[in-house]
Write an enzyme that holds these catalytic residues in place. Structure first.
Site, short mmCIF file in Angstrom:
data_model
loop_
_atom_site.label_atom_id
_atom_site.label_comp_id
_atom_site.label_asym_id
_atom_site.label_seq_id
_atom_site.Cartn_x
_atom_site.Cartn_y
_atom_site.Cartn_z
N ASN A 7 0.86 -1.18 0.00
CA ASN A 7 0.00 0.00 0.00
C ASN A 7 0.90 1.23 0.00
OD1 ASN A 7 -1.71 2.10 0.58
ND2 ASN A 7 -2.79 1.04 2.24
N ARG A 66 -2.24 -1.52 -3.82
CA ARG A 66 -3.25 -0.47 -3.78
C ARG A 66 -2.86 0.59 -4.81
NH1 ARG A 66 -3.53 4.51 0.18
NH2 ARG A 66 -5.41 5.48 -0.64
N HIS A 155 -10.63 6.63 -1.67
CA HIS A 155 -10.83 5.87 -0.43
C HIS A 155 -11.84 4.74 -0.61
CE1 HIS A 155 -9.66 9.41 2.46
NE2 HIS A 155 -8.63 8.61 2.23
N ARG A 216 -5.27 19.15 3.76
CA ARG A 216 -6.03 19.56 2.56
C ARG A 216 -7.29 20.32 2.97
NH1 ARG A 216 -6.36 13.83 -0.14
NH2 ARG A 216 -4.74 13.20 1.31
N GLU A 364 -7.66 -1.79 5.00
CA GLU A 364 -7.53 -1.76 3.54
C GLU A 364 -6.66 -2.91 3.05
OE1 GLU A 364 -6.39 2.44 3.89
OE2 GLU A 364 -7.55 2.78 2.07
#
Ligand code: ADP
Length: 597
Positions: A7, A66, A155, A216, A364
């Protein structure tokens, strides 16, 4: 099967190794990566190489990667080939902080493990079938098309995983639930998971839109960006840096992007830290309301990600005043909620809360390992073969005699366009089909003329005309429904000839051999990849030297699968009866949308 998961984030690489029972064998993380040689920062490449050394003692059977951005066409995890690498490369400008590293990691992994399958699992894939109203920005559509400006969402792996755990906990099928999932980590996004599908999500064309994040900004009036650029104080790159790296919790608080530190400062009375927390919670609450409205209701709200899993006070702020929605927080449960590897979820609402709120530990890596295994098993099946789909609009075949009555004794059919099946063509001539209730004008004649009249319409057409027509194979019109046809020169009352065409697949004998079916076999076919998955039973196989491989369905069937223009579909004959349909090759099909009428 041991699956290694890589990932690759913007400044970190995580890895995890799972065995065949989904048990974690080992995992790790290398952080603070960068190209800053002055600070001797480890690069992504060095980090990936170090990971491979760490796992050298284990057997690796597959590698799952990923990938943040796969674009709108990739709706599923993919076994990595050149086309997948090209898609990742193509979207580097859309995900500059992620895709280049993923691609490099994949290439290194392929060098180290050349003989095992590599699978890419995409953050965008879960959102790839959002409705157009959710993916479209209200800007000039020519500009949008030229620049690929649409909403993608990110996501997706985490939203899909969290929704799955929530459904398991609620003991209800995912496809009956309306969930709002909030992935609140350093990056943050909300997702409306409506009956198992993402139908709205807060990140858009890039991961910059939506919720307040660590660094962000999330949503900002586009006019502000124009003003800042016009002010001359910022170049484009500086503005990029401002919005991506210096905004969000960091920009608001002036403290950093770690919520824990901001919470400490707020507790000490720091006003900016308090504002940061309030803006973060307010934005998330606003999205919950919006998504409940977009779905027409909500069954559960799911928190995940570092903040969602760990910050009880942030969850409380977000859920306050949502009682009107039926969501009533249980302060004690919220305070005590703890999720970890042995306990992947916790309920934080009261027993009388109509809308439940659940904390889920995201995983994940496990999701990527699962998908990797699934893709590897699927690709071990026989090689995919493509069957184009043609959608037959209503049309008619006529005898010489009927043609003469309708169009005049001296007339001959005027070929207009060749059809995909050799020797067949659409004609200029059209007839009016008249039923007891209504009539349908401009029904296309297909040539050449035949020995029997045959008018093929859909079920919807039948209701409109007021006639019940039997479902028949082409050519089998005996005892079918009567109908009246009108042409420019006359009218014919047919005592039979009106049918609803039996769906079928035309095949050359070579195709029949490849699919291991014979003329007259009935197969079931699953159409996926249109907007709605659809399984069609009773599909007849028709084999002839002159046939070209093509599946024919009518407009009702095509509409039911929402096969759009240029849509691609995957057909797989479904296991209905092992003897009769011993094929189950996965058939990829392009909806060629050939209009026969
Ligand atoms: P990433 O998106 O980088 O994977 P994470 O999901 O690990 O990020 O989330 C990181 C965020 O979670 C940070 O803002 C961190 O402050 C926050 N966080 C982690 N633990 C806690 C906690 N106990 N209380 C509040 N915030 C926390």
């Amino acid at each position: 099967m041991n699956v290694l998961v890589i990932n690759c984030g913007s400044s970190s690489v995580k890895f995890a190794l799972f065995d065949g029972d989904e048990q974690l064998v080992t995992q790790g993380k290398r952080e603070r990566l960068g190209s800053d040689t002055a600070q001797h920062k480890e690069t992504h490449k060095e980090a990936v190489a170090a990971i491979f050394e760490t796992v050298a003692e284990y057997q690796i059977d597959a590698v799952g990667h990923r990938v943040v951005h796969g674009g709108a066409d990739i709706t599923q995890p993919q076994q990595i080939d050149q086309a997948v690498l090209d898609a990742i490369e193509e979207h580097i400008p859309d995900a500059p902080m992620h895709n280049p590293f993923s691609k490099a990691a994949i290439e290194s992994a392929q060098d180290v493990f050349p003989s095992v399958p590599h699978v890419a699992v995409f953050d965008t894939a879960f959102h790839a079938r959002m409705p157009r109203r959710a993916t479209t920005y209200a800007i000039d559509q020519d500009v949008a098309e030229r620049h690929g400006i649409r909403r993608f969402g990110f996501h997706g792996i985490s939203h899909e995983y969290a929704a799955g755990i929530a459904a398991e906990f609620l003991e209800r099928p995912l496809n009956e639930l309306r969930l709002i999932t909030l992935h609140l980590g350093n990056g943050a996004s909300a997702c409306a998971v409506e009956f198992g599908r993402s139908t709205e999500t807060s990140m858009g064309n890039t991961p910059l839109e939506g919720l307040v994040m660590g660094t962000r900004s999330g949503d900002v009036d586009a006019g502000v960006l124009l003003s800042l650029l016009r002010s001359g104080e910022f170049t484009v790159d500086e503005l990029d840096d401002l919005l991506n790296n210096k905004s969000g919790l960091l920009g608001l608080s002036g403290q950093g992007n770690d919520l824990r530190e901001i919470q400490h400062a707020a507790a000490d009375g720091d006003d900016r830290a308090r504002l940061a927390i309030n803006v973060f919670a307010h934005r998330a609450r606003k999205y919950i309301g919006a998504y409940a409205a977009a779905m027409g209701g909500v069954d559960a709200i799911v928190f995940t990600g570092g903040i969602g899993e760990n910050s009880a006070s942030m969850r409380r702020r977000i859920l306050q005043r949502l009682e009107f929605l039926g969501c009533v927080l249980d302060e004690d449960r919220n305070h005590d909620a703890s999720v970890h590897s042995d306990q992947d979820h916790a309920l934080i609402t009261t027993p009388r809360s109509r809308v439940e709120a659940i904390v889920v530990k995201t995983n994940e890596e496990l999701m990527i390992a699962r998908e990797t295994k699934r893709v590897v098993h699927a690709t071990e099946r026989p090689t995919p073969k493509t069957i184009p789909i043609a959608i037959s609009a209503r049309h008619c075949h006529l005898t010489e005699e009927t043609f003469a009555t309708l169009f005049g004794a001296d007339a001959t059919p005027t070929p207009m366009k060749d059809l995909s099946q050799p020797g067949q063509y659409a004609c200029e001539e059209q007839v009016t089909v008249i039923g007891p209730r209504n009539q349908i004008e401009r029904v296309r004649l297909l040539g050449p003329l035949r020995k029997a009249n045959q008018v093929e319409i859909s079920r919807t057409d039948e209701f409109h005309l007021g006639i019940d027509a039997p479902v028949r194979r082409s050519g089998n019109v005996r005892g079918s429904a009567p109908v009246t046809l009108k042409g420019p020169e006359g009218t014919v009352k047919l005592t039979e000839g009106l049918i609803c065409a039996h769906r079928h697949i035309h095949m050359h004998p070579d195709d029949a051999e490849a699919f291991a079916v014979s003329d007259g076999d009935e197969v079931a076919v699953a159409i996926t990849g249109g907007n709605r998955d659809l399984v069609l039973g009773d599909v007849t196989i028709r084999v002839h030297e002159n046939f070209r491989l093509e599946m024919h369905i009518d407009t009702d069937e095509a509409n039911a699968a929402e096969l759009g223009k240029n849509a691609t579909a995957t057909l797989s004959p479904v296991d209905v009866d092992d003897d009769a349909y011993a094929v189950y090759t996965e058939l990829a099909a392009t909806a060629a949308l050939t209009r026969l009428g």
